[in-house]
Write an enzyme that holds these catalytic residues in place. Structure first.
Site, PDB file in Angstrom:
ATOM      1  CE  LYS A 116      66.826  36.868  73.473  1.00 52.91           C
ATOM      2  NZ  LYS A 116      65.834  36.288  73.258  1.00 52.91           N
ATOM      3  CD  GLU A 200      63.917  43.202  77.867  1.00 52.67           C
ATOM      4  OE1 GLU A 200      64.613  43.270  77.530  1.00 52.67           O
ATOM      5  OE2 GLU A 200      62.983  42.278  76.460  1.00 52.67           O
ATOM      6  CG  ASN A 235      56.264  37.083  71.198  1.00 49.86           C
ATOM      7  OD1 ASN A 235      56.285  37.778  70.808  1.00 49.86           O
ATOM      8  ND2 ASN A 235      56.351  36.193  72.643  1.00 49.86           N
ATOM      9  CD  GLU A 275      65.757  40.492  66.692  1.00 50.91           C
ATOM     10  OE1 GLU A 275      65.961  39.561  65.395  1.00 50.91           O
ATOM     11  OE2 GLU A 275      65.847  40.087  67.067  1.00 50.91           O
ATOM     12  CD  GLU A 288      67.372  38.057  69.686  1.00 47.25           C
ATOM     13  OE1 GLU A 288      68.133  37.303  70.722  1.00 47.25           O
ATOM     14  OE2 GLU A 288      66.138  37.805  68.878  1.00 47.25           O
ATOM     15  CG  PHE A 348      48.787  31.193  62.860  1.00 45.01           C
ATOM     16  CD1 PHE A 348      48.713  31.786  61.565  1.00 45.01           C
ATOM     17  CD2 PHE A 348      47.900  32.259  63.384  1.00 45.01           C
ATOM     18  CE1 PHE A 348      47.768  32.749  61.240  1.00 45.01           C
ATOM     19  CE2 PHE A 348      47.236  33.392  63.432  1.00 45.01           C
ATOM     20  CZ  PHE A 348      47.195  33.939  62.043  1.00 45.01           C
TER      21      PHE A 348
HETATM   22  P1  ADP Z   1      63.924  35.956  69.908  1.00 43.91           P
HETATM   23  O1  ADP Z   1      65.452  35.039  69.948  1.00 43.91           O
HETATM   24  O2  ADP Z   1      63.107  34.592  70.401  1.00 43.91           O
HETATM   25  O3  ADP Z   1      64.330  36.572  68.183  1.00 43.91           O
HETATM   26  P2  ADP Z   1      63.410  37.951  70.902  1.00 43.91           P
HETATM   27  O4  ADP Z   1      64.143  39.309  72.168  1.00 43.91           O
HETATM   28  O5  ADP Z   1      63.837  39.134  69.422  1.00 43.91           O
HETATM   29  O6  ADP Z   1      63.734  36.501  71.195  1.00 43.91           O
HETATM   30  O7  ADP Z   1      62.039  38.862  71.009  1.00 43.91           O
HETATM   31  C1  ADP Z   1      61.039  37.686  70.181  1.00 43.91           C
HETATM   32  C2  ADP Z   1      59.904  38.766  69.889  1.00 43.91           C
HETATM   33  O8  ADP Z   1      59.474  39.552  70.467  1.00 43.91           O
HETATM   34  C3  ADP Z   1      60.593  40.881  69.539  1.00 43.91           C
HETATM   35  O9  ADP Z   1      60.634  40.256  67.784  1.00 43.91           O
HETATM   36  C4  ADP Z   1      59.344  41.268  69.217  1.00 43.91           C
HETATM   37  O10 ADP Z   1      58.242  41.074  68.832  1.00 43.91           O
HETATM   38  C5  ADP Z   1      58.717  40.948  71.106  1.00 43.91           C
HETATM   39  N1  ADP Z   1      59.425  41.649  72.196  1.00 43.91           N
HETATM   40  C6  ADP Z   1      61.033  41.389  72.816  1.00 43.91           C
HETATM   41  N2  ADP Z   1      61.085  41.671  74.188  1.00 43.91           N
HETATM   42  C7  ADP Z   1      60.081  43.053  74.343  1.00 43.91           C
HETATM   43  C8  ADP Z   1      59.584  44.243  74.803  1.00 43.91           C
HETATM   44  N3  ADP Z   1      60.744  43.768  75.692  1.00 43.91           N
HETATM   45  N4  ADP Z   1      58.555  45.084  74.371  1.00 43.91           N
HETATM   46  C9  ADP Z   1      57.554  44.310  73.253  1.00 43.91           C
HETATM   47  N5  ADP Z   1      58.029  43.191  72.871  1.00 43.91           N
HETATM   48  C10 ADP Z   1      58.434  42.337  72.970  1.00 43.91           C
HETATM   49  P1  ADP Z   2      65.257  35.357  62.772  1.00 46.40           P
HETATM   50  O1  ADP Z   2      65.931  34.787  61.365  1.00 46.40           O
HETATM   51  O2  ADP Z   2      64.974  36.689  61.726  1.00 46.40           O
HETATM   52  O3  ADP Z   2      65.822  35.265  64.132  1.00 46.40           O
HETATM   53  P2  ADP Z   2      63.664  33.191  63.306  1.00 46.40           P
HETATM   54  O4  ADP Z   2      63.694  33.371  64.758  1.00 46.40           O
HETATM   55  O5  ADP Z   2      61.843  33.233  63.190  1.00 46.40           O
HETATM   56  O6  ADP Z   2      64.124  33.820  62.647  1.00 46.40           O
HETATM   57  O7  ADP Z   2      63.884  31.773  63.005  1.00 46.40           O
HETATM   58  C1  ADP Z   2      65.370  31.742  63.394  1.00 46.40           C
HETATM   59  C2  ADP Z   2      65.744  30.202  63.622  1.00 46.40           C
HETATM   60  O8  ADP Z   2      63.980  29.176  63.017  1.00 46.40           O
HETATM   61  C3  ADP Z   2      65.969  29.061  63.164  1.00 46.40           C
HETATM   62  O9  ADP Z   2      67.247  30.424  64.765  1.00 46.40           O
HETATM   63  C4  ADP Z   2      66.279  28.548  63.311  1.00 46.40           C
HETATM   64  O10 ADP Z   2      66.075  27.963  64.685  1.00 46.40           O
HETATM   65  C5  ADP Z   2      65.070  27.864  62.779  1.00 46.40           C
HETATM   66  N1  ADP Z   2      64.755  27.727  61.314  1.00 46.40           N
HETATM   67  C6  ADP Z   2      64.038  28.845  60.957  1.00 46.40           C
HETATM   68  N2  ADP Z   2      64.407  28.074  59.563  1.00 46.40           N
HETATM   69  C7  ADP Z   2      65.420  26.895  59.651  1.00 46.40           C
HETATM   70  C8  ADP Z   2      65.577  26.015  58.524  1.00 46.40           C
HETATM   71  N3  ADP Z   2      65.241  25.749  57.372  1.00 46.40           N
HETATM   72  N4  ADP Z   2      65.849  25.066  58.622  1.00 46.40           N
HETATM   73  C9  ADP Z   2      66.962  25.302  60.471  1.00 46.40           C
HETATM   74  N5  ADP Z   2      66.608  25.960  61.307  1.00 46.40           N
HETATM   75  C10 ADP Z   2      65.507  27.244  60.988  1.00 46.40           C
HETATM   76 MG    MG Z   3      64.651  37.803  67.559  1.00 43.06          MG
END
Ligand code: ADP
Ligand code: ADP
Ligand code: MG
Length: 657
Positions: A116, A200, A235, A275, A288, A348
């Site tokens: 990141k 951030e 998240n 994203e 990211e 959940f």
């Molecule tokens: P990951 O690698 O776990 O997907 P992300 O950086 O994409 O991590 O963040 C996951 C989620 O957290 C995002 O989809 C968003 O909903 C929330 N998020 C991340 N960064 C921010 C931010 N700076 N402000 C508000 N929400 C955030």
């Molecule tokens: P996105 O692809 O939208 O970022 P998520 O962050 O919710 O979705 O989930 C992605 C992560 O979840 C993958 O990088 C993996 O770690 C895990 N994951 C989800 N479904 C599977 C699956 N069927 N097999 C392996 N990993 C999975």
């Molecule tokens: Mg993400």
């Protein structure tokens, strides 16, 4: 084209990739762990190679085993799916060194975007708007506080190597940073083996909007518009759609252009996702880039008609993209619901187990719209604690957003699962909420709409009438079979404290119910005793409800609403009114396990005095720790489990005097 591809993944995504390979005439190999020996993917693939124990660290994550399986089966390329090795640059490099094609982007792009901190630096250079913050590593808590104060609260503390919603924490003040920084650092170290942290600005009430990009090895990159994934818990996404109700043409173009610019800057040559976090005012910031196929890719496929897995395979083979940006158009609207093995009524929490019943809705063109269900399970399969608890991804398509939502509501009605906790009632609730329909989404949606947790939705008048009619119809079928001389046409329908006198007229499986001068009609009843789903047409609308016989009457669930309905003769109803109300068992003095899992620790002993908020026990399931605290002051009477025990949901852990 390749003649054989190995899929280094499992479950629904392995099945998804096999389907496209079959259509393209490519043979498939899957690798599988001990837990997946009888899986649907193994059954469907042309060949399957056993690679080790159930934990991913002994199978799906072991590069040597994957490479051996490729050698053994003479596959030419590897599709990593998502998760596991999909974003591992060393794996992509290793395959290249062995002369095996990696169906994904070049390792340089994975490296640049996988981290990141690094990806933000890249994005800033490519003129992509990034979330204001400190793009660099943070040394210690004091440094974290200093940075947070410079940015201004609230801030988000994030693991640079984070993913899947892990290693993220919001801090609203100095104390939150002092607690949160070491916690995120520890979590990052444990989950990703990398404890670099950055901070951030936290965008309040934001929306998650992402752009699908696609590149080839000839320098071409296009975007396939956006997906909105704002409905999240912990998240993590649960409902996704394409396009986004937030964007207008101008914002869509600006976001798409930035995503393409970033992809070009890293010579991106496969499917990937950029994203963004967006404000309600349509401002947006880069979050990211995911350098892989995304879980929610089906909604993009449904609105563009492009098979993303096919395009990934073609670009990995060296083909040029078959279309340019101007050839791509948005057609209609698509919605995706992630069906998870989790209990929406208990925050959940994961709820793993066997799919005793698994009956998905029909796919393809259905009376309520186009339906697609991406699944890797069949009835009788187990959702184990070793992998992601997703059961399937249900997607619907319609000409408009309303049509896609309507179709999703109906498809969810028609989806029947038993044997484990599942989130279908929750997903149905969202589809039925005015706010969701109005498109006013935010990543706080679930917290805003269900502040005290999800308890189902109260019945509408129409749902009450529907469920009363269903109970009367079932009661009639059962009475006709068991004691036909008791059949009559006047009945009392009891729901909670409410009793209603009705007149029933039956002809050939249809019934008319008259109550307070109003008549409703239930048609096409084909229910038989023992069936868990009741389908029919009520007041001209097709429906399905889940039905269960109870000790008295029936428990009926329509979408997010569950009612206990009792059908009585007028005389029995009179007697029923005189019964004292039943008391629920007193569980207030017990600490019950909220989910099936493993006891990590029991932090109290019999005889010990405990204050409100003190930790009583720690449980773990699916790598998630759940800390149970005392809800009031008291003295421990008995402890019934110990660390290392496996417990079921609702099992008594600790009892107070
Ligand atoms: P990951 O690698 O776990 O997907 P992300 O950086 O994409 O991590 O963040 C996951 C989620 O957290 C995002 O989809 C968003 O909903 C929330 N998020 C991340 N960064 C921010 C931010 N700076 N402000 C508000 N929400 C955030
Ligand atoms: P996105 O692809 O939208 O970022 P998520 O962050 O919710 O979705 O989930 C992605 C992560 O979840 C993958 O990088 C993996 O770690 C895990 N994951 C989800 N479904 C599977 C699956 N069927 N097999 C392996 N990993 C999975
Ligand atoms: Mg993400």
């Amino acid at each position: 084209m390749f003649s054989k591809i190995l899929i280094a993944n499992r479950g629904e995504i392995a099945v998804r990739i096999i389907k496209t390979c079959r259509r393209m005439g490519i043979k498939t190999v899957v690798v599988y762990s001990e837990a997946d020996a009888d899986s649907m993917a193994v059954e469907m693939a042309d060949e399957a190679v056993f690679i080790g124990g159930a934990p991913a660290s002994e199978s799906y994550l072991v590069q040597d085993k994957i490479v051996d399986a490729v050698r053994q089966t003479r596959a030419e390329a590897v599709h990593p799916g998502f998760g596991f090795l999909s974003e591992n640059a060393s794996f992509a490099r290793r395959l290249a060194a062995e002369g095996i094609v990696f169906i994904g982007p070049n390792p340089h792009a994975i490296e640049a975007m996988g981290d990141k901190i690094e990806s933000k630096k890249f994005a800033a250079k490519a003129n992509v708007s990034v979330v204001p913050g400190h793009v660099g590593e943070i040394d210690d808590t004091a440094h974290a506080v200093k940075i947070s104060e410079e940015i201004g609260y609230p801030v988000m503390i994030k693991a640079s190597a984070g993913g899947g919603g892990k290693g993220i924490r919001v801090a609203w003040n100095r104390k939150d940073v002092e607690e949160g920084f070491p916690a995120v650092r520890a979590e990052a170290k444990a989950s990703f083996g990398d404890d670099r942290i950055f901070i951030e600005k936290f965008i309040e009430s934001p929306r998650h909007v992402e752009i699908q990009v696609l590149g080839d090895k000839h320098g071409n990159v296009v975007h396939l518009f956006e997906r909105e994934c704002s409905i999240q818990r912990r998240n993590q996404k649960v409902i996704e759609e394409a396009p986004s109700p937030l964007l207008d043409e101008k914002t869509r173009k600006a976001m798409g252009d930035q995503a393409v610019a970033l992809a070009k800057a890293v010579q991106y040559d496969s499917a990937g996702t950029v994203e963004f976090v967006a404000g309600q005012d349509k401002s947006f910031f880069f979050l990211e880039m995911n350098t892989r196929l995304q879980v929610e890719h089906p909604v993009t496929e449904m609105i563009t008609g492009v098979d993303l897995v096919e395009q990934m395979i073609r670009s990995a083979y060296g083909e040029k993209l078959p279309f340019a940006q101007k050839d791509l158009k948005i057609n209609g609207w698509a919605m995706e619901s992630r069906i998870y093995a989790e209990d929406p009524y208990r925050g959940f929490l994961p709820s793993i187990g066997r799919l005793v019943r698994y009956s998905p809705p029909p796919e393809g063109d259905t009376p309520y719209g186009f339906v697609r269900n991406d699944a890797g399970v069949r009835e009788g399969d187990e959702i184990s604690m070793f992998y992601d608890p997703m059961i399937s991804k249900l997607s619907t398509w319609g000409k408009t957003r309303d049509a896609a939502i309507d179709a999703m509501g109906r498809a969810l009605e028609d989806f029947h699962i038993e044997g484990l906790g599942q989130n279908i009632p929750f997903l149905a609730a969202v589809m039925d909420q005015k706010r969701f329909r109005s498109g006013k989404l935010s990543t706080n949606y679930i917290k805003d709409e269900f502040p005290d947790g999800f308890q189902g939705l109260p019945p509408t008048d129409a749902q009450r009438d529907l469920m009363s009619a269903v109970a009367l119809a079932m009661h009639r079928v059962l009475t006709r079979r068991a004691s036909p001389d008791l059949l009559r046409d006047d009945w009392i329908v009891v729901v909670g404290h409410d009793q209603r006198a009705v007149k029933v007229q039956a002809d050939n499986g249809d019934i008319s119910v008259t109550c307070d001068g109003k008549t409703t009609r239930l048609e096409s009843v084909d229910w038989r005793p023992g069936r868990p789903v009741f389908r029919g047409c009520f007041e001209g609308q097709d429906f399905a409800v889940a039905v269960k016989p109870a000790a008295e009457g029936f428990v009926i669930r329509h979408r997010a609403t569950t009612l206990h309905v009792l059908v009585l003769s007028p005389r029995s109803a009179e007697l029923h009114r005189m019964l004292p109300p039943k008391k629920a068992a007193d569980t207030s003095k017990m600490v019950l396990s909220p989910m099936p899992g493993l006891v990590v620790s029991i932090d109290v002993a019999a005889g010990q005095a405990v204050r409100t908020g003190e930790v009583v026990a720690v449980l773990e399931a699916m790598k998630m720790q759940n800390i149970l605290r005392a809800e009031r002051d008291g003295t421990v009477k008995a402890v019934s489990v110990k660390a290392g025990d496996s417990v079921a949901a609702d099992e008594v852990l600790v009892e107070f005097a």
